[in-house]
Design an enzyme around this catalytic site. Structure first.
Site, PDB file in Angstrom:
ATOM      1  N   THR A 190       0.188  80.557 -11.073  1.00  0.00           N
ATOM      2  CA  THR A 190      -0.367  81.154  -9.858  1.00  0.00           C
ATOM      3  C   THR A 190      -0.536  80.073  -8.796  1.00  0.00           C
ATOM      4  O   THR A 190      -0.771  78.906  -9.094  1.00  0.00           O
ATOM      5  CB  THR A 190      -1.709  81.845 -10.133  1.00  0.00           C
ATOM      6  OG1 THR A 190      -2.677  80.876 -10.562  1.00  0.00           O
ATOM      7  CG2 THR A 190      -1.543  82.920 -11.203  1.00  0.00           C
ATOM      8  N   GLY A 191      -0.404  80.477  -7.535  1.00  0.00           N
ATOM      9  CA  GLY A 191      -0.472  79.501  -6.460  1.00  0.00           C
ATOM     10  C   GLY A 191       0.642  78.472  -6.571  1.00  0.00           C
ATOM     11  O   GLY A 191       0.405  77.266  -6.471  1.00  0.00           O
ATOM     12  N   THR A 234       3.344  77.860  -4.625  1.00  0.00           N
ATOM     13  CA  THR A 234       4.202  77.660  -3.457  1.00  0.00           C
ATOM     14  C   THR A 234       4.053  76.291  -2.811  1.00  0.00           C
ATOM     15  O   THR A 234       4.827  75.942  -1.913  1.00  0.00           O
ATOM     16  CB  THR A 234       3.937  78.732  -2.387  1.00  0.00           C
ATOM     17  OG1 THR A 234       2.565  78.666  -1.991  1.00  0.00           O
ATOM     18  CG2 THR A 234       4.257  80.120  -2.932  1.00  0.00           C
ATOM     19  N   SER A 235       3.075  75.508  -3.230  1.00  0.00           N
ATOM     20  CA  SER A 235       2.883  74.191  -2.623  1.00  0.00           C
ATOM     21  C   SER A 235       2.095  73.298  -3.565  1.00  0.00           C
ATOM     22  O   SER A 235       1.513  73.766  -4.560  1.00  0.00           O
ATOM     23  CB  SER A 235       2.142  74.302  -1.282  1.00  0.00           C
ATOM     24  OG  SER A 235       0.826  74.780  -1.481  1.00  0.00           O
ATOM     25  N   GLY A 236       2.088  72.019  -3.259  1.00  0.00           N
ATOM     26  CA  GLY A 236       1.232  71.074  -3.967  1.00  0.00           C
ATOM     27  C   GLY A 236       1.432  71.041  -5.457  1.00  0.00           C
ATOM     28  O   GLY A 236       2.558  71.031  -5.971  1.00  0.00           O
ATOM     29  N   GLY A 285       0.807  73.311  -7.746  1.00  0.00           N
ATOM     30  CA  GLY A 285       1.437  74.506  -8.299  1.00  0.00           C
ATOM     31  C   GLY A 285       2.949  74.463  -8.185  1.00  0.00           C
ATOM     32  O   GLY A 285       3.666  74.778  -9.134  1.00  0.00           O
ATOM     33  N   SER A 316     -11.165  70.527 -11.495  1.00  0.00           N
ATOM     34  CA  SER A 316     -11.137  69.406 -10.550  1.00  0.00           C
ATOM     35  C   SER A 316     -12.124  68.349 -11.011  1.00  0.00           C
ATOM     36  O   SER A 316     -13.186  68.683 -11.565  1.00  0.00           O
ATOM     37  CB  SER A 316     -11.514  69.863  -9.136  1.00  0.00           C
ATOM     38  OG  SER A 316     -11.674  68.742  -8.279  1.00  0.00           O
ATOM     39  N   TYR A 359     -17.421  74.412  -3.644  1.00  0.00           N
ATOM     40  CA  TYR A 359     -16.152  74.167  -4.335  1.00  0.00           C
ATOM     41  C   TYR A 359     -16.402  73.496  -5.688  1.00  0.00           C
ATOM     42  O   TYR A 359     -15.829  73.906  -6.708  1.00  0.00           O
ATOM     43  CB  TYR A 359     -15.257  73.286  -3.467  1.00  0.00           C
ATOM     44  CG  TYR A 359     -13.936  72.929  -4.106  1.00  0.00           C
ATOM     45  CD1 TYR A 359     -12.857  73.803  -4.048  1.00  0.00           C
ATOM     46  CD2 TYR A 359     -13.773  71.718  -4.778  1.00  0.00           C
ATOM     47  CE1 TYR A 359     -11.642  73.466  -4.634  1.00  0.00           C
ATOM     48  CE2 TYR A 359     -12.570  71.378  -5.366  1.00  0.00           C
ATOM     49  CZ  TYR A 359     -11.504  72.260  -5.292  1.00  0.00           C
ATOM     50  OH  TYR A 359     -10.299  71.928  -5.889  1.00  0.00           O
TER      51      TYR A 359
END
Length: 250
Positions: free
Chosen positions: A13-14, A16-18, A20, A138, A151
């Site tokens: 999931t997620g 599309t960048s970074g 992920g 994280s 966060y």
């Protein structure tokens, strides 16, 4: 390329960048069938082209239950089971105590906690016995960070999920681990730090706090995720793997 995950079905999931995107590409390079999600179709299409291999993009916001259902319906159309789930989607913004709004809280916890919870729970009918789940936590949950409490709390919840879910899923021999990256070179990080020279200055300052002397590249986090997902980690369960250059060990 090791082919440890040849013909495995993997959901990121997620993707599309970074982190992920780098992880989805690593899974595809290792021979897996990969499904990624993203909220914007144009970005999703670009990620699919970038990853190459046997990858399918499914548009969706993992904070919305109907979008999670759409993801797994797309998987069912092609495969009978999922071998690896990397619950990576999420994000956050700075807000000091005294300036935290309900919208800030809601957005952070919907994406990072609600999204992870229901991404995993709704995957259970498709996850094969013996599958691997990796949650993106994280290293900020291990120590205080100014203006980042919401966060950090959301990522502490993600880490707690791994400890508890490995017990809930032990009869199915499904492993659940958490990866906790440190500061990583991504577009999202640049945006968080204000972009341009301000972002570069903040990254340089943070690199000086890391024993490795630099910040991470997304591909380095991806390799750690692949390890936890693979049979090389067959006796690794419920851990939090810090991939932060040693920052939280000092």
């Amino acid at each position: 390329m090791t082919n440890r995950l040849e013909n495995k079905v993997v959901v990121v999931t997620g993707g599309t960048s970074g982190i992920g995107l780098a992880t989805a590409k690593a899974f595809a390079d290792d021979g897996a069938f990969v499904f990624i999600t993203g909220r914007r179709q144009e970005t999703l299409d670009a990620a699919v082209r970038s990853i190459g291999g046997r990858v399918t993009g499914v548009r969706g916001d993992m904070g919305r239950l109907e979008d999670i259902d759409r993801l797994y319906e797309a998987v069912r159309q092609k495969h009978d089971q999922i071998d690896v789930l990397f619950a990576n989607a999420g994000g956050g913004e700075f807000a000091p105590l005294g300036a935290i709004t309900e919208a800030h809280y809601q957005s952070t916890f919907d994406g990072n906690v609600k999204g992870v919870l229901f991404t995993v729970q709704k995957a259970l009918p498709l996850l094969r016995d013996g599958a691997s789940i990796v949650l993106n936590a994280s290293n900020v949950s291990a120590a205080g960070t100014p203006s980042f409490s919401v966060y950090s709390a959301s990522k502490a919840a993600v880490r707690s999920f791994a400890r508890n879910w490995m017990l809930d899923l032990k009869d199915r021999h499904i492993r659940v681990n958490a990866i906790s990256p440190g500061v990583t070179e991504t577009a999202g990080l640049d945006h968080l730090f204000g972009g341009g020279a301000q972002a570069e200055g903040t990254k340089n300052y943070l690199a000086g706090l890391i024993p490795a002397g630099r910040i991470a590249q997304p591909e380095e986090i991806a390799r750690a995720v692949l390890f936890l997902a693979s049979d090389d980690a067959s006796f690794v369960n419920g851990i939090e793997l810090f991939v932060d250059g040693g920052q939280k060990q000092i």
